[in-house]
Every structure is written in structure tokens, then in C-alpha cells.
Design a protein around this motif. Structure first.
Motif, short mmCIF file in Angstrom:
data_model
loop_
_atom_site.label_atom_id
_atom_site.label_comp_id
_atom_site.label_asym_id
_atom_site.label_seq_id
_atom_site.Cartn_x
_atom_site.Cartn_y
_atom_site.Cartn_z
N TRP A 378 0.47 -1.26 0.21
CA TRP A 378 0.42 -0.14 -0.30
C TRP A 378 0.97 0.93 0.22
O TRP A 378 1.74 1.36 0.72
N ASP A 379 0.37 2.54 -0.54
CA ASP A 379 1.07 3.97 -0.92
C ASP A 379 2.43 3.54 -1.10
O ASP A 379 3.61 3.87 -0.30
N PHE A 380 2.57 4.28 -2.45
CA PHE A 380 4.09 4.09 -3.14
C PHE A 380 4.51 5.49 -3.60
O PHE A 380 5.10 5.35 -4.76
N ASN A 381 3.69 6.60 -3.63
CA ASN A 381 4.10 7.77 -3.76
C ASN A 381 5.01 7.67 -3.32
O ASN A 381 5.84 9.25 -3.86
N ASN A 382 6.42 7.51 -2.37
CA ASN A 382 7.60 8.43 -1.75
C ASN A 382 8.50 7.55 -2.79
O ASN A 382 10.08 7.90 -2.14
N VAL A 383 7.83 6.34 -3.05
CA VAL A 383 9.48 5.35 -2.99
C VAL A 383 10.34 5.69 -4.90
O VAL A 383 10.30 7.00 -5.15
N PHE A 384 11.37 5.19 -5.10
CA PHE A 384 12.31 5.42 -6.47
C PHE A 384 12.59 6.80 -6.24
O PHE A 384 12.56 7.97 -7.01
N ASP A 385 13.47 7.02 -4.40
CA ASP A 385 13.85 8.02 -3.93
C ASP A 385 12.81 9.48 -4.36
O ASP A 385 13.36 10.89 -5.19
#
Length: 520
Positions: A378-385
Motif C-alpha cells: 500500500w502507498d508507493f507515492n514516495n518510493v524510487f527516491d
């Protein structure tokens, strides 16, 4: 000499058995993947701009956002609030500082009635769901027409100009109105995620899509759409399934209020405690600084006996994990959890550097007939730097989070993680696959990107937007969509290269003390 020769053959036999076991683990995981239902990837399966009739294609190709003449190859959602203010905004004092309540949560606005949501009207247009190939317009016959409960949702994202929303379809009498939504299975509750901090517009779409290719349990389904509220264009949004038991998304035995034992879903939250917060072993020993709340059964059906049983059930796993017997067959953690779910969750969240994982926005669930499972993701808005602070690609982030501090003490668990990572890097997590997914999604969105930034393009100017709506330092903020995509691809390359050369270094965390005294 004979003794040495015998010892040599013993070692060879042990090595052969270990190889067979390791191959069996990898084979089991690979076989499990073959049983997964095929993931629906919208950019592959949905109608493309090029598929539309010529006149529709021309109308949908520009930057027009006027509701009367708007056209898109994507589904379109329109919400009418009747002029009401949508609740869920952060409440601030005269200095602009967020006000917090006694539970530590930020105070948010409510509807005039005091309820957390307002009642609005929603219509959705999706030609593909009607077996038609044409542009979607607000003048079309809607796929869905329903009242809905509407509110702003999220934590830090509440400070963004482009809001995230939760919608719950309801009938005229206020009861749930389950609907198929944009081609996704029936439910009453959905989120509308508006990519704001994420200038690629695709981190959540990419993360759910890739996770759905290899995780053996439920991964929320998603669909891109364009959103209007009260006739005003709001840009590109991602409609997302919520984590639900009642509609069958999680296949759990229903809770029985007559029984203290029950299936359950837990969520790790940011701050604050309440009547659904449990005091599990990691919480009261201060190894988990956040709060674990019961998401299912819900507040109206959960009994005191069930809450006590859930608290004890989770604590039993955690006590076993942090005991001297954590890696034994009879008393260890393997008796309590679905180990594969903890392996897959680590590999994926570590690869994308999900700094929220096992701290916030993290779910666990258990069927009363089975074992505790980590997920759904759940919630991957802040991933991949894309985290507020930089997340360098050359380190491990999650090895000491919550349960993983002890899981990596176990050599068998560590080897499963390494094997699973190697397997996935040859498929779902390969650089080629991830880059192709990004390119194909970019092509699918086409003119929608420009339409979105026609409204939200000012957010690309890091020097002139609020601190809450950008990452730090300013030079990390992309100045264009193309630059954002380049940053995303660079992360995939750099992170994959570092993990390829370093994944075996996870074994350093399995060097336990001889008496296990200092493991904990």
C-alpha cells in the motif's frame, strides 16, 4: 585418512542436500508465481489514443480541459459537491502551523454536519466498460451514476494543493452501493490518488502493477482516470481499490461476533491511538514506535474478546520471533507467519526504497484458518527516491525494521530473500522490464500528461512552491515530466546495480552470538 575421507563425503552430502533444499525453495516460489491470476495492466489492455476514430482522436489529443467539450481516451470521473466544501483539509493556527489533537493526529476539517464526509454525486465515463471504442466525454451516457460519501484522505498529502480523495458509493437511504468501477471488481469504497509530489505521475501505478506480477497474495487493482470536481478539471488521478474484507478482496473467513477467535486485518499508522489500537509485544517493548490498529473486524462488530485475542495472537508471533527459540521448528516464528509474504514484501520494498514500510501504511492480515501474512502492499507515492529526504541507492534500509531485525538473524530466511531477489531480477524486477513498463505507460498517457500539467505545472517550480510540496534539496525536484522520468529510470539502474552486487551481504545480519544472548 579414512576418517578424513569419510568427513569429506559427509560434507559433500550435506552440500548436496542444501542445494536440493535451496532449489526446492526457489522452485516452490516459482511454481507459486505460475498460479497467480494474470495482472491487468491498463497501459497494455485498455484502449489507446491511436485506437480511437479519427475525430475522437483529434478531440482527445489536445490540452482542452473545458468540461463542455472535453474528450479523453482515459476513463473520466466527474463529482458534483453541490457547492459543499470537501472535508479533510488540515486545520492550521494563525501562524500556519498544523494543529494536533490529543491523540497526536493532525486536526482536519469536518462537514457542516460534523461527519467526516459530505454526500456528493458521482458519474463515471468508461467507453471500454461498455464495449465501445471512442473518446470519453462528460456528455456521454455514464457507466456509473451514484451518490457517494466524499472526503480528502492521506497524511502528509493533505498539505498538497492536489488532493487525494476517498469515495464510498451509497444508495439514497445511505446504505452501501457496491459498484464495478472503471473495470475493477465491485466494491463501495475507493481512493482517488492524485500524483502531486510524484512528477512522473506513475510511481503508484508502476509499484502496484509490478507487485501484482509476483506477490502471491492480493495486490490492489488500479486504473488511471481524469477527474472533474464541480465542473473544474483536476488532472490525472489513479483510482485504487481499498483493502477490504467484506467485498472479497481479501479472502478471509468472516468474523463471528460469537467467537473470540477471528480473521483480522491490521494496519500500522502514523501517530495516535484509539479503541482499535492493540498493545502488541513490539509496541509495549518499544520496538515498534508506531501504532497497530485493527482494520477488520470494524469498530461496530469487533468484540472486546476478539480484540484481546488478536492482541495475543500477534504478540505470540512476536514473542516467538524475539525468543531464543526463534529459529527452531517447534517454537520458532515459522509456526506463525506466511514466510513468503515477508520475503516478497522485503524484496520489493527494499528495491524501491519504501521508507514508510513497516512504519506507516503497512498491512498485515490473518485468516482464522491460516497464518499471519504481511500485506497487501500500500502507498508507493514516495518510493524510487521520491521521499522528502534523499534515499541513496547504495545501502540497505529495512533490515532493522520491526520484525526484520530478528528475521535476518535466521540464515534460512536470509537465504530465501537472496534467492527470491535473484529470481525476480531475471523477470519482474529486471531493468529491461521496469524501463519498458515506464516507457509504455508514458506512451499510453500521451496528451494526458500535458493536460495534467496545464493545471499543476506550477508544482514543477520548486523555488516557488511550499516546503510541503517538494523534496529536499531543491535540485532534486524535476523541472519537467521528461526529467522526472529520467530520474526514475536512473534510480532503477543504480538501485538494481547496487543490490545485484550487495544482496549477498545480507548474510552479515545472520551472524548471531553463540548463545543468542545478544541477538535481541
Amino acid at each position: 585418512m579414512e576418517a578424513l575421507r569419510g568427513r569429506k563425503y559427509q560434507l559433500i552430502a550435506v552440500a548436496a542436500i542444501a542445494a536440493v533444499v535451496a532449489a526446492g525453495v526457489v522452485g516452490t516460489l516459482a511454481d507459486a508465481n505460475k498460479l497467480l491470476p494474470e495482472r491487468y495492466h491498463q497501459h497494455e489492455k485498455a484502449q489507446q489514443l491511436a485506437d480511437l476514430p479519427e475525430a475522437d482522436r483529434a478531440a482527445a489529443s489536445g490540452t482542452n480541459t473545458d468540461a463542455a467539450t472535453f474528450a479523453s481516451h482515459l476513463p473520466v470521473v466527474s463529482i458534483d459537491t453541490g457547492g459543499q466544501e470537501i472535508p479533510g483539509e488540515l486545520v492550521r493556527d494563525e501562524n500556519g502551523k498544523t494543529i494536533e489533537g490529543g491523540d497526536g493526529r493532525a486536526v482536519v476539517t469536518a462537514a457542516p454536519s460534523g461527519e467526516p464526509s459530505i454526500t456528493a454525486s458521482l458519474v463515471a465515463f468508461d467507453a471500454e466498460s461498455q464495449d465501445a471504442v471512442r473518446a470519453n466525454r462528460l456528455s456521454d451516457e455514464p457507466e456509473i451514476e451514484s451518490s457517494c460519501l466524499l472526503r480528502i484522505r492521506g497524511n502528509s498529502s493533505r498539505a498538497f494543493d492536489k488532493k487525494n480523495y476517498q469515495i464510498t458509493f451509497v444508495k439514497s437511504d445511505g446504505t452501501d452501493n457496491d459498484q464495478e468501477f472503471l473495470g475493477m471488481a465491485k466494491s463501495e469504497t475507493w481512493t482517488l490518488h492524485g500524483p502531486s509530489l510524484d512528477k512522473t505521475l506513475m510511481r503508484n501505478y508502476l509499484a502496484y502493477g509490478i507487485a501484482g506480477e509476483f506477490m502471491n497474495d492480493y495486490v490492489p487493482d488500479v486504473r488511471y482516470c481524469e477527474l472533474f470536481i464541480d465542473g473544474e478539471y483536476q488532472g490525472l488521478y489513479l483510482a485504487t481499490e481499498t483493502v477490504k474484507v467484506e467485498d472479497g478482496r481479501l479472502d478471509l473467513n468472516p468474523a463471528d461476533p460469537k467467537s473470540p477467535t477471528t480473521s483480522y486485518v491490521l494496519g500500522i499508522d502514523l501517530t495516535g491511538s484509539g479503541p482499535l489500537t492493540i498493545s502488541d509485544f513490539l509496541r509495549y517493548t518499544l520496538r515498534l514506535s508506531k501504532y497497530m490498529n485493527i482494520e477488520y473486524p470494524n469498530a461496530t462488530t469487533l468484540t472486546d474478546e476478539q480484540k484481546a485475542w488478536i492482541e495475543q495472537d500477534v504478540s505470540s508471533f512476536e514473542k516467538a520471533l524475539f525468543s531464543y527459540d526463534y529459529d527452531t521448528r517447534d517454537y520458532g516464528y515459522v509456526n506463525y507467519i506466511d514466510v513468503d509474504s515477508f520475503v516478497d514484501s522485503f524484496v520489493w520494498n527494499e528495491f524501491v526504497i519504501n521508507d514508510d514500510f513497516a512504519a506507516y501504511s503497512t498491512y498485515l492480515y490473518k485468516d482464522v484458518r491460516g497464518k499471519l501474512t504481511l500485506g497487501p502492499p500500500w502507498d508507493f507515492n514516495n518510493v524510487f527516491d521520491n521521499y522528502r529526504l534523499a534515499t541513496p541507492t547504495d545501502k540497505f534500509y529495512l533490515v532493522d525494521r520491526a520484525w526484520y531485525f530478528m528475521l535476518f538473524k535466521d540464515e534460512a530466511f536470509t537465504e530465501r530473500v537472496i534467492s527470491r531477489y535473484r529470481e525476480l531480477r531475471a523477470g519482474a524486477l529486471s531493468e529491461e522490464h521496469l524501463n519498458a513498463y515506464i516507457d509504455e505507460t508514458t506512451e499510453y498517457l500521451g496528451p494526458v500528461v500535458e493536460r495534467n500539467f496545464k493545471v499543476w505545472g506550477y508544482l514543477l517550480d520548486a523555488e516557488n512552491v511550499s516546503h510541503a510540496q517538494k523534496v529536499e534539496p531543491d535540485e532534486r525536484n524535476p523541472r519537467s515530466f521528461d526529467e522526472a522520468i529520467d530520474q526514475l529510470k536512473s534510480f532503477v539502474t543504480e538501485r538494481g546495480a547496487w543490490l545485484d552486487g550487495s544482496i549477498e551481504h545480507l548474510r552479515q545480519y545472520s551472524h548471531e552470538s553463540a548463545v543468542k544472548k545478544f541477538n535481541h
